[in-house]
Scaffold this active site. Structure first.
Site, short mmCIF file in Angstrom:
data_model
loop_
_atom_site.label_atom_id
_atom_site.label_comp_id
_atom_site.label_asym_id
_atom_site.label_seq_id
_atom_site.Cartn_x
_atom_site.Cartn_y
_atom_site.Cartn_z
CB CYS A 212 -9.11 1.01 2.82
SG CYS A 212 -10.48 1.98 3.49
CD GLU A 285 -8.91 0.51 7.03
OE1 GLU A 285 -9.61 0.65 8.04
OE2 GLU A 285 -9.13 1.12 5.98
#
Length: 615
Positions: A212, A285
């Site tokens: 991330c 994501e």
């Protein structure tokens, strides 16, 4: 035939076994000529396409763990950056209500992120590690403060009830489960007896949060590179500035360094767990970005607005779709299957050159082609440079290259090096041909997508269309229409002659136009949207004729010749963002027009997939 070679060793696994009706012929490691028409430099594909060095390095054995994983799963980063949300955000055209929804989701996620760090800190055994994790948690809290500033700057009601979408929930649940030790192959949280076992949980947590951090650092850098300092209307500049800042980049690096430290003593099996967590986080994501609701027209994915019978995809084959050039494959088959002495040559259906003579002849043809090709390119570049896009001048210049290619093919045919190849050997070689990663997947998805009755055509200088058809059939995409040269056969044995159909840039352009004209004659409908994918000078005319010309790889000769005649090479993502800025309520496909003089560069087929088809 595009037939420029450089001497290179072909791995003996590239073809596997070529089994003729008479014998099983193992392919040996041979020094054979491989054409290299693009004069490939050391520039990496990612860098050539315009992406930053964060994506542009090939991993090696000594690379840090986080770096290896980032490169291995770069496909997911492309799906994220090419999401409609990301493109609109980079363009500054994202509707404010969509951004508000995103901020609400991200606040929920960041709170889970901070809690995951808190749990990881408790598991860390080393005081320095605990301090490092604590610092990372503080950086997350700073992100939350930035989100608060958006509320103040834009009068957003962050407390307005916003339901947390399933993608956000899925991601936060995964993150917190990992930080709690609920990981496959790991003991239950209450069963962690030793500090070392607890440290593993801290490492697993870092494996889940690191992608991330790196992804947002990547997005920040890429978006920041596209910011126009004079554009005062980019409403999301503060967001971009934050994630492109040195501070955030350092925080991402700190996370990666800590993952490296925590995992240094792990077993191979434990490192595999970290890799799975990393990949899962990257996928989550992608889902997070694609779950953001948009109520505005977007450029991506390209094919979402295409209706039946209005899309035609064209692609080159050698080094666009393949890893190794087809001429090298055919040469290897010829050399390996050629008779080794006069005794073994007697009784052959077609008289063939001895293997040693064939190798020498092939190398001579290679040397001649290399020298003459370079001379031809330099002659083209010696002409006066165009001050604007000059398609007619380019066509005229490429006539020289067309004449050269035909002469090179004449020499190959007259030499007899292509005599005596068995059709079954060629097909088996095609079935084992290594294609560029993601190429088959793109064609499959295009052909299988409902309400997208697209046509896919391959235009190639390849001497033998049967090799191409075998390669695509083996990949499950036999609906691809192949336009290439063909060997002539007598009872499945090649005569050495070639039925010439596509052997020059001019031929390719003629085939391109003919296919489109035939489609019009049949359907009598509006002109379709056309996409051409290629990698060399031989593709230039078709790339320019198509509504969207996509350049794969880093061919210096293609760029030199194109630039000489006023062609612009633009990284695809940069071009997409610019077109998104210009997007109106009209059909997005109307913004693409052929003969614009602009070609778009990409790093890989995964980038083409992300742009054209989405997640």
């Amino acid at each position: 035939m595009r037939f420029l070679f450089s001497t290179r060793l072909i791995n003996n696994n590239s073809l596997g076994l070529l089994r003729s009706p008479r014998t099983a012929l193992p392919i040996c490691s041979l020094w054979v000529p491989i054409k290299s028409p693009v004069f490939r430099s050391a520039t990496s594909p990612m860098a050539a396409a315009g992406f930053s060095s964060a994506m542009a390095i090939t991993p090696n054995a000594e690379e840090a763990l986080a770096r290896k994983l980032w490169i291995k799963f770069n496909r997911e980063s492309l799906f994220s950056i090419y999401s409609p949300f990301s493109v609109c955000l980079a363009a500054g055209s994202l509707k404010i209500d969509t951004f508000r929804q995103y901020i609400a989701q991200d606040v929920h996620f960041l709170k889970a992120f901070a809690h995951a760090y808190e749990l990881a800190e408790e598991c860390a055994d080393d005081d320095d590690d605990k301090l490092a994790i604590s610092d990372l948690r503080k950086s997350v809290m700073e992100e939350l403060k930035m989100h608060d500033s958006f509320v103040q700057d834009w009068d957003l009601d962050i407390n307005k009830k916003v339901s947390i979408n399933s993608a956000t929930l899925k991601y936060t649940e995964f993150l917190l489960a990992t930080a709690s030790g609920k990981v496959e192959g790991c003991k239950a949280p209450g069963m962690l007896d030793t500090p070392f076992e607890k440290t593993k949980v801290a490492a697993y947590t870092l494996g889940a949060v690191t992608p991330c951090m790196r992804l947002y650092a990547f997005l920040g850098k890429e978006f920041g590179a596209l910011l126009d300092p004079s554009d005062v209307n980019q409403p999301y500049k503060k967001w971009v500035d934050n994630y492109s800042s040195d501070a955030f980049q350092a925080s991402a690096k700190q996370t990666e360094d800590l993952l490296e430290k925590l995992s240094v003593s792990m077993t191979g099996e434990e490192l595999d767990i970290i890799e799975k967590l990393y990949q899962q986080a990257m996928i989550l994501e992608v889902e997070f970005f694609h779950a953001q609701p948009l109520a505005q027209p977007t450029i991506v994915p390209l094919f979402k607005n295409q209706s039946k019978d209005d899309l035609v995809i064209f692609s080159d084959f050698d080094l666009t779709c393949t890893v190794v050039d087809s001429s090298a494959i055919l040469a290897e088959i010829a050399i390996v299957t050629a008779p080794k002495d006069e005794l073994s040559r007697s009784g052959l259906q077609i008289h063939r050159m001895l293997s040693s003579d064939l190798r020498n002849t092939w190398n001579l043809l290679s040397k001649q082609y290399t020298e003459h090709y370079e001379e031809c390119i330099e002659n083209i570049l010696n002409k006066e440079k165009a001050d604007k896009f000059d398609y007619e001048g380019l066509c005229k210049a490429l006539e020289q290259l067309s004449d050269f290619e035909k002469q090179a093919n004449n020499r190959v045919i007259e030499s007899g090096v292509l005599k005596g190849l068995n059709l079954e050997d060629i097909k088996r070689a095609g079935e084992r041909l290594i294609l560029q990663d993601g190429c088959i997947n793109v064609f499959q998805k295009i052909l299988e997508t409902e309400n997208l009755n697209a046509k896919v055509h391959v235009l190639s200088y390849c001497w033998c269309g049967d090799l191409i058809r075998a390669a695509f059939c083996a990949g499950g995409v036999d609906a691809v229409e192949v336009h290439a040269n063909e060997f002539t056969f007598e009872e499945s044995i090649s005569t050495g002659e070639i039925e010439r159909k596509v052997e020059s840039p001019i031929n390719k352009a003629q085939q391109f136009k003919s296919i489109l004209q035939n489609g019009k004659d049949i359907n009598e409908k509006k002109s379709p949207l056309t996409v051409y994918i290629g990698d060399s000078v031989g593709d230039l005319l078709c790339l320019l004729e198509a509504d969207i010309g996509i350049v794969v790889g880093s061919s210096s000769s293609l760029r030199r010749v194109g630039t000489h005649f006023g062609v612009s090479f633009v990284p695809l993502f940069s071009g997409i963002v610019q077109k998104q800025k210009q997007q109106t309520e009209e059909e997005s496909s109307s913004t693409w027009k052929g003969l614009s003089g602009t070609l778009y560069t990409v790093s890989s087929w995964a980038e083409i997939h992300s742009f054209a088809l989405g997640w």
